[in-house]
Motif scaffolding. Structure first.
Motif, PDB file in Angstrom:
ATOM      1  N   ILE A 298     -16.336 -22.596  13.998  1.00 20.23           N
ATOM      2  CA  ILE A 298     -15.261 -22.679  12.992  1.00 20.23           C
ATOM      3  C   ILE A 298     -15.156 -21.366  12.230  1.00 20.23           C
ATOM      4  N   MET A 299     -16.274 -20.824  11.830  1.00 23.33           N
ATOM      5  CA  MET A 299     -16.236 -19.591  11.035  1.00 23.33           C
ATOM      6  C   MET A 299     -15.729 -18.408  11.848  1.00 23.33           C
ATOM      7  N   ARG A 300     -16.128 -18.347  13.109  1.00 24.01           N
ATOM      8  CA  ARG A 300     -15.688 -17.211  13.932  1.00 24.01           C
ATOM      9  C   ARG A 300     -14.236 -17.387  14.387  1.00 24.01           C
ATOM     10  N   GLU A 301     -13.913 -18.590  14.899  1.00 22.43           N
ATOM     11  CA  GLU A 301     -12.611 -18.763  15.550  1.00 22.43           C
ATOM     12  C   GLU A 301     -11.497 -19.123  14.569  1.00 22.43           C
ATOM     13  N   ARG A 302     -11.820 -19.877  13.520  1.00 22.85           N
ATOM     14  CA  ARG A 302     -10.771 -20.319  12.593  1.00 22.85           C
ATOM     15  C   ARG A 302     -10.591 -19.347  11.422  1.00 22.85           C
ATOM     16  N   PHE A 303     -11.732 -18.853  10.919  1.00 24.75           N
ATOM     17  CA  PHE A 303     -11.654 -17.996   9.728  1.00 24.75           C
ATOM     18  C   PHE A 303     -11.886 -16.517  10.032  1.00 24.75           C
ATOM     19  N   HIS A 304     -12.158 -16.214  11.310  1.00 27.09           N
ATOM     20  CA  HIS A 304     -12.297 -14.825  11.759  1.00 27.09           C
ATOM     21  C   HIS A 304     -13.365 -14.069  10.963  1.00 27.09           C
ATOM     22  N   ALA A 305     -14.429 -14.760  10.635  1.00 29.62           N
ATOM     23  CA  ALA A 305     -15.555 -14.104   9.958  1.00 29.62           C
ATOM     24  C   ALA A 305     -16.152 -13.053  10.888  1.00 29.62           C
ATOM     25  N   LYS A 306     -16.558 -11.957  10.315  1.00 28.90           N
ATOM     26  CA  LYS A 306     -17.147 -10.866  11.112  1.00 28.90           C
ATOM     27  C   LYS A 306     -18.663 -10.802  10.934  1.00 28.90           C
ATOM     28  N   ASN A 307     -19.123 -11.140   9.731  1.00 32.67           N
ATOM     29  CA  ASN A 307     -20.551 -11.077   9.428  1.00 32.67           C
ATOM     30  C   ASN A 307     -21.265 -12.290  10.042  1.00 32.67           C
ATOM     31  N   PRO A 308     -22.259 -12.081  10.905  1.00 32.32           N
ATOM     32  CA  PRO A 308     -22.980 -13.227  11.494  1.00 32.32           C
ATOM     33  C   PRO A 308     -23.551 -14.175  10.439  1.00 32.32           C
ATOM     34  N   LYS A 309     -23.893 -13.624   9.242  1.00 34.92           N
ATOM     35  CA  LYS A 309     -24.438 -14.492   8.191  1.00 34.92           C
ATOM     36  C   LYS A 309     -23.410 -15.521   7.726  1.00 34.92           C
ATOM     37  N   SER A 310     -22.113 -15.187   7.850  1.00 38.97           N
ATOM     38  CA  SER A 310     -21.070 -16.137   7.476  1.00 38.97           C
ATOM     39  C   SER A 310     -21.024 -17.311   8.458  1.00 38.97           C
ATOM     40  N   MET A 311     -21.532 -17.122   9.655  1.00 42.88           N
ATOM     41  CA  MET A 311     -21.462 -18.152  10.705  1.00 42.88           C
ATOM     42  C   MET A 311     -22.720 -19.014  10.746  1.00 42.88           C
ATOM     43  N   LYS A 312     -23.765 -18.582  10.055  1.00 38.85           N
ATOM     44  CA  LYS A 312     -25.030 -19.327  10.090  1.00 38.85           C
ATOM     45  C   LYS A 312     -24.970 -20.537   9.165  1.00 38.85           C
ATOM     46  N   MET A 313     -25.228 -21.707   9.696  1.00 37.59           N
ATOM     47  CA  MET A 313     -25.317 -22.896   8.850  1.00 37.59           C
ATOM     48  C   MET A 313     -26.764 -23.072   8.396  1.00 37.59           C
ATOM     49  N   ARG A 314     -27.018 -22.780   7.133  1.00 41.04           N
ATOM     50  CA  ARG A 314     -28.341 -23.046   6.546  1.00 41.04           C
ATOM     51  C   ARG A 314     -28.232 -24.357   5.774  1.00 41.04           C
ATOM     52  N   PHE A 315     -29.214 -25.252   5.959  1.00 40.15           N
ATOM     53  CA  PHE A 315     -29.060 -26.543   5.300  1.00 40.15           C
ATOM     54  C   PHE A 315     -30.377 -27.109   4.763  1.00 40.15           C
ATOM     55  N   HIS A 316     -30.207 -27.862   3.671  1.00 34.09           N
ATOM     56  CA  HIS A 316     -31.277 -28.682   3.103  1.00 34.09           C
ATOM     57  C   HIS A 316     -31.139 -30.092   3.680  1.00 34.09           C
ATOM     58  N   THR A 317     -32.233 -30.779   3.827  1.00 29.93           N
ATOM     59  CA  THR A 317     -32.203 -32.149   4.327  1.00 29.93           C
ATOM     60  C   THR A 317     -32.951 -33.062   3.371  1.00 29.93           C
ATOM     61  N   GLN A 318     -32.417 -34.260   3.186  1.00 24.80           N
ATOM     62  CA  GLN A 318     -33.160 -35.302   2.473  1.00 24.80           C
ATOM     63  C   GLN A 318     -33.277 -36.502   3.395  1.00 24.80           C
ATOM     64  N   THR A 319     -34.447 -37.101   3.435  1.00 23.49           N
ATOM     65  CA  THR A 319     -34.609 -38.301   4.255  1.00 23.49           C
ATOM     66  C   THR A 319     -33.733 -39.418   3.678  1.00 23.49           C
ATOM     67  N   GLY A 320     -33.392 -40.378   4.508  1.00 23.77           N
ATOM     68  CA  GLY A 320     -32.343 -41.337   4.174  1.00 23.77           C
ATOM     69  C   GLY A 320     -32.747 -42.392   3.143  1.00 23.77           C
ATOM     70  N   GLY A 321     -32.230 -42.256   1.944  1.00 22.26           N
ATOM     71  CA  GLY A 321     -32.539 -43.226   0.901  1.00 22.26           C
ATOM     72  C   GLY A 321     -32.084 -44.631   1.261  1.00 22.26           C
ATOM     73  N   SER A 322     -30.938 -44.738   1.942  1.00 21.26           N
ATOM     74  CA  SER A 322     -30.404 -46.066   2.267  1.00 21.26           C
ATOM     75  C   SER A 322     -31.190 -46.753   3.369  1.00 21.26           C
ATOM     76  N   THR A 323     -32.081 -46.026   4.030  1.00 21.28           N
ATOM     77  CA  THR A 323     -32.889 -46.647   5.084  1.00 21.28           C
ATOM     78  C   THR A 323     -34.144 -47.314   4.522  1.00 21.28           C
ATOM     79  N   LEU A 324     -34.456 -47.041   3.266  1.00 16.04           N
ATOM     80  CA  LEU A 324     -35.680 -47.583   2.675  1.00 16.04           C
ATOM     81  C   LEU A 324     -35.461 -49.043   2.265  1.00 16.04           C
ATOM     82  N   THR A 325     -36.513 -49.814   2.316  1.00 11.91           N
ATOM     83  CA  THR A 325     -36.409 -51.229   1.949  1.00 11.91           C
ATOM     84  C   THR A 325     -37.315 -51.543   0.765  1.00 11.91           C
ATOM     85  N   ALA A 326     -36.825 -52.441  -0.068  1.00 14.27           N
ATOM     86  CA  ALA A 326     -37.651 -52.915  -1.180  1.00 14.27           C
ATOM     87  C   ALA A 326     -38.742 -53.845  -0.665  1.00 14.27           C
TER      88      ALA A 326
END
Length: 546
Positions: A298-326
């Protein structure tokens, strides 16, 4: 060989039928009996998978991934007042946590001070109460902001909390250039899935692009947004919907920033993401890999980003709260371990692991330590960090990565046809898709088509509740007293002048961040600043979707 295998299967299943006629994933997609090279024969290794650190980043955003540096262990925490939350942060850091993640109470999230009638009974209940700079000074007392990265889960009031953080750093003698961290600043998902919005979409998007612009010029190491799929998944979406709607939100933010004249490569490298991790291990690993590849395209083809850092998806993750049971809460430790593995095998840059008692209350100190230890055991004992993207090349993993990417792209195309994400939200399209998926999932649990251990199978007599954390009611009274003292001791003339500047700037197209920063430094409160913006921008009313 294939025909012989089919004959063999026929012989075996006639005598020993399989456990079910149909096996499904966590997202209710059909899972085949077997995956072979035929399922991935269209994949080109160089263009579709490639090498970590290189486009399309399917295998990770860094060339050495966890061999160079482990993910940031960042437990989401905050409750009561700033004093109690500060103690919890120091405890977690002493136990090996490597980053902070701030949970704010609902009053702070929707722009009301603790003494507002709307705040009654909610102060400090689901996060820490922050009314003014005085609270932020207490929250980070003794925590050097030049040596720790901080994530703040805040959206409609993100610009104000970021300004307070900058002001605290200045008081510590830390320049803005040294600050590391993330502000969530993702309002679109609030309209979709969570509800802590204040203003209508247009001024909300203006605040977000103001933060983008300010951060790109002043805080180069700060992530100016964390586009969040976590709450979309918690609302009941499938894995593909989580990716699709999150990336569609990301597209909307990039477009909004470009409309106000920002160059994509000036701000996109500091756009980060936030995802959920559920129990279906392989589907989740495929989801993370698909998200990374799709965003790069998307970043390269749709937004024509040139900097590879603009194309890198860096993400935080949280384990699924809704999967926990009381029910049988200790079972949640096993669930969180699986979800941790999914996040790590999927290449996350940062991780929060939920505590076993979070289906009952805010996490106790004992439970949050076990959750942190789960990350540490996976990091240091499991061996999964010793090589990069170890599941790559699996016929199943590559097939499911392709499948999720294709499904997500179909949703994004549909949103484009509706006129973009803001229009899709206003028309109720996104909310309807999530509601349908949530309903289907819940029916599967009720019909026992989907087994949840301890909930609809292997049920035991109710266990006595272990000690759980309860936020003391006295916190609200103490917080209101502290706020009263701040208002008495500050220079109210300076506050009045600062609020006037915010009002004038809100009427113009100038960036709001500098005047908000000026206001928080003279101890204007979060509620006072939001009241001015409410009067200028108006308040959003939810569109009911059935």
């Amino acid at each position: 060989m294939k025909s012989r295998y089919r004959e063999l299967i026929k012989e075996v299943t006639e005598r020993y039928p399989e456990r079910k006629e149909e096996f499904i994933s966590g997202s209710s997609d059909i899972v085949n009996r077997l995956y072979t090279p035929e399922d991935i024969e269209e994949i080109n290794y160089k263009t579709d998978i490639g090498y970590p650190g290189l486009y399309p980043f399917t295998r990770g955003v860094q060339p050495t991934m966890y061999r160079g540096r482990l993910w940031t262990m960042r437990q989401y925490a905050g409750f009561g007042n700033a004093e109690e939350s500060n103690k919890r942060y120091k405890y977690l850091l002493s136990q090996g946590q490597t980053g902070l993640s701030i949970a704010f109470d609902l009053c702070t999230q929707i722009g009301y001070d603790s003494d507002h009638p709307m705040s009654s009974g909610e102060v400090g209940k689901v996060g820490v109460a922050i009314d003014s700079l005085a609270d932020m000074e207490t929250l980070f007392d003794g925590i050097p902001l030049d040596r720790i990265s901080t994530s703040m889960t805040i959206n409609s009031t993100a610009a104000i909390l970021l300004a307070m953080y900058i002001a605290v750093a200045e008081k510590q003698g830390v320049s803005k250039e040294k600050l590391k961290g993330t502000i969530q600043n993702d309002i679109l998902k609030e309209y979709i899935a969570r509800g802590t919005y204040i203003f209508p979409p247009k001024p909300s998007m203006r605040l977000i692009t103001d933060v983008f612009q300010y951060c790109s010029k002043n805080i180069p190491r700060w992530n100016s947004i964390s586009v969040s799929g976590y709450h979309i998944r918690e609302a009941g979406s499938t894995a593909a919907q989580e990716i699709a709607f999150t990336l569609a939100d990301g597209i909307a933010y990039i477009e909004a920033a470009q409309k106000v004249g920002l160059n994509v490569d000036d701000f996109a490298p500091r756009v980060s993401f936030f995802f959920n991790s559920h129990n279906d291990l392989f589907e989740e690993v495929g989801k993370f890999r698909a998200a990374r590849r799709l965003w790069a395209k998307i970043m390269r083809e749709r937004f024509h980003a040139k900097n590879p850092k603009s194309m890198k998806m860096r993400f935080h993750t949280q384990t699924g709260g809704s999967t926990l049971t009381a029910q049988q809460p200790d079972n949640n430790i096993a669930r969180v371990t699986i979800q941790t593995l999914a996040a790590v095998l999927g290449g996350t840059q940062s991780l929060h692991t939920n505590s076993r008692d979070e289906a009952l209350a805010l996490p106790s100190e004992d439970s949050v330590r076990i959750a942190l230890r789960t990350q540490q055991i996976v990091a240091y004992e499991s061996g999964v960090c010793n090589t990069i993207d170890p599941l790559a090349g699996s016929y199943f993993i590559e097939s499911i990565t392709n499948q999720i990417e294709e499904k997500a792209m179909e949703y994004i195309s549909q949103i484009d046809e509706l006129g973009g994400m803001v229009e899709a939200i206003e028309k109720g399209y996104v909310q309807k898709q999530i509601q349908d998926s949530a309903y289907k999932y819940q029916k599967q649990i009720e019909n026992e088509e989907r087994i949840i251990v301890g909930l609809n199978k292997f049920v035991t007599e109710a266990e006595p509740c272990r000690s759980i954390l309860k936020v003391d009611e006295s916190f609200e009274r103490l917080q209101v007293e502290k706020l009263k003292k701040v208002k008495q001791e500050r220079d109210n003339h300076k506050v009045e002048m600062a609020l006037k500047k915010i009002r004038a700037t809100a009427k113009s197209s100038d960036n709001l961040m500098p005047v908000i920063l000026e206001a928080v430094k003279v101890y204007a409160t979060l509620g006072e600043i939001c009241d001015v913006l409410r009067e200028e921008f108006g308040e959003y009313e939810e569109q009911l979707v059935l």
